[in-house]
Design an enzyme around this catalytic site. Structure first.
Site, short mmCIF file in Angstrom:
data_model
loop_
_atom_site.label_atom_id
_atom_site.label_comp_id
_atom_site.label_asym_id
_atom_site.label_seq_id
_atom_site.Cartn_x
_atom_site.Cartn_y
_atom_site.Cartn_z
N HIS A 111 53.59 59.40 57.70
CA HIS A 111 52.18 59.11 57.45
C HIS A 111 51.96 59.07 55.94
O HIS A 111 52.56 59.86 55.21
CB HIS A 111 51.30 60.18 58.08
N CYS A 128 48.06 53.73 55.72
CA CYS A 128 48.53 53.76 57.11
C CYS A 128 47.97 52.59 57.91
O CYS A 128 48.70 51.94 58.66
CB CYS A 128 48.14 55.08 57.79
#
Length: 110
Positions: free
Chosen positions: A22, A34
């Site tokens: 992430h 993201c």
């Protein structure tokens, strides 16, 4: 950090790609890095399916943050060329994100 690994055949065509991690560039649900990486990668997978009638071999993490796709070995030359063009386009888009947000995404080729 998001890590992207591109695996190539000897002829330099893309065999597979793996995206994991992430970015952490913003709060969950508001992380633009993201979101961009997800949009580019899933858009490419969907384009390959819709435009080339080709299903990649896909592994996905249950909680997000992981995607691995492998190009089938048995594609005819014309289809493989289209798939490769779409994958190279994905890589150009991911490199653009990396150029602007290199603190949050790293691309490696092997």
């Amino acid at each position: 950090m998001i890590k992207v690994i591109i695996e190539r055949h000897d002829d330099h065509s893309i065999r597979s790609f793996e995206i994991s991690g992430h970015a952490g560039s913003g709060p969950y649900g508001h992380d633009l890095v993201c979101a961009g990486v997800s949009a580019v990668s899933f858009g490419t997978v969907n384009a390959i399916y819709a435009l080339c009638q080709t299903k990649l071999v896909i592994e996905q993490g249950k909680n997000g943050g992981f995607l691995r796709c492998v190009v089938p070995d048995d594609l005819d030359q014309a289809t493989n060329e289209k798939v490769q063009l779409l994958l190279e386009g994905m890589l150009v888009s991911l490199r653009t994100i990396e150029n602007d947000y290199g603190k949050y995404i790293q691309i490696m080729e092997k």
